[in-house]
Motif scaffolding. Structure first.
Motif: not given
Length: 206
Positions: A126-151
């Motif tokens: 679970t933690e590895i899956v979520l970390r990889r998804i979040i890392q990818y989101g922050i790296s590729h969609f840096p303009d999204l805020n925290k709530e948008e990254q959650y969505t």
């Protein structure tokens, strides 16, 4: 395992991942290698092949994630150093395994080696899956805020990992089936999922 092969890959292939996005860096590749070797030993197949397949399986990421399974296979075949340790027939099987590893593929891998690297690449912790998804989101969609990254993360979880998602497990003996069931329970529990998300997101941003 062949030590010369291992040394070549450690010196020339694994270092290439250092500048990849955070979800596909060397630590991920080493995790896939470790699990691939465990599964290869379980099934009694060629450890050197399993090792090399895992090491090359994401090498094509810089040329586009959507086609990285194809470009990674091409990079393996283009590396003539590998002919020191593998026949053309083995290299063909290895390239096919890399082509078949992608989680969104609807087709069963053509060999046990494809099943091994596909299963090892899942690593449904679970933690590895979520970390990889979040890392990818922050790296590729840096303009999204925290709530948008959650969505964005939630959408990906439902598309891939939730009931009806596209992920497929090819080896029942692996630990992924149990881990997937655990992850699906967390996906359904917004409170638990947000707790995981906040902890991981904040640690990455910090």
């Amino acid at each position: 395992m062949n030590e010369n092969l291992k040394n070549y890959i450690e010196d020339n292939i694994l270092p290439q991942y250092i500048n990849y996005d955070k979800a596909h860096q060397r630590d991920h590749i080493e995790t896939v290698i470790e699990e691939s070797l465990n599964l290869a030993e379980h099934f009694g197949v060629d450890m050197d092949m399993a090792y090399a397949i895992a090491a090359y399986h994401d090498l094509g990421i810089p040329e586009g994630r959507e086609t990285h399974h194809i470009t990674s296979a091409k990079r393996l075949l283009a590396d003539k150093e590998l002919t020191k340790w593998f026949s053309d027939e083995k290299l063909k099987v290895m390239a096919e395994a890399i082509e078949d590893h992608r989680a969104s593929s609807k087709n069963e891998p053509r060999s046990i080696y494809g099943k091994i690297v596909a299963e090892a690449d899942r690593n449904i912790d679970t933690e590895i899956v979520l970390r990889r998804i979040i890392q990818y989101g922050i790296s590729h969609f840096p303009d999204l805020n925290k709530e948008e990254q959650y969505t964005r993360m939630l959408g990906h979880l439902y598309e891939k990992y939730a009931e009806g998602g596209y992920i497929k497990l090819w080896i029942p003996e692996s630990r992924n089936a149990k881990k997937l069931a655990e992850l699906r329970l967390i996906i359904k529990d917004d409170s638990k999922l947000r707790s995981f998300y906040n902890k991981i997101y904040d640690s990455i941003i910090a």
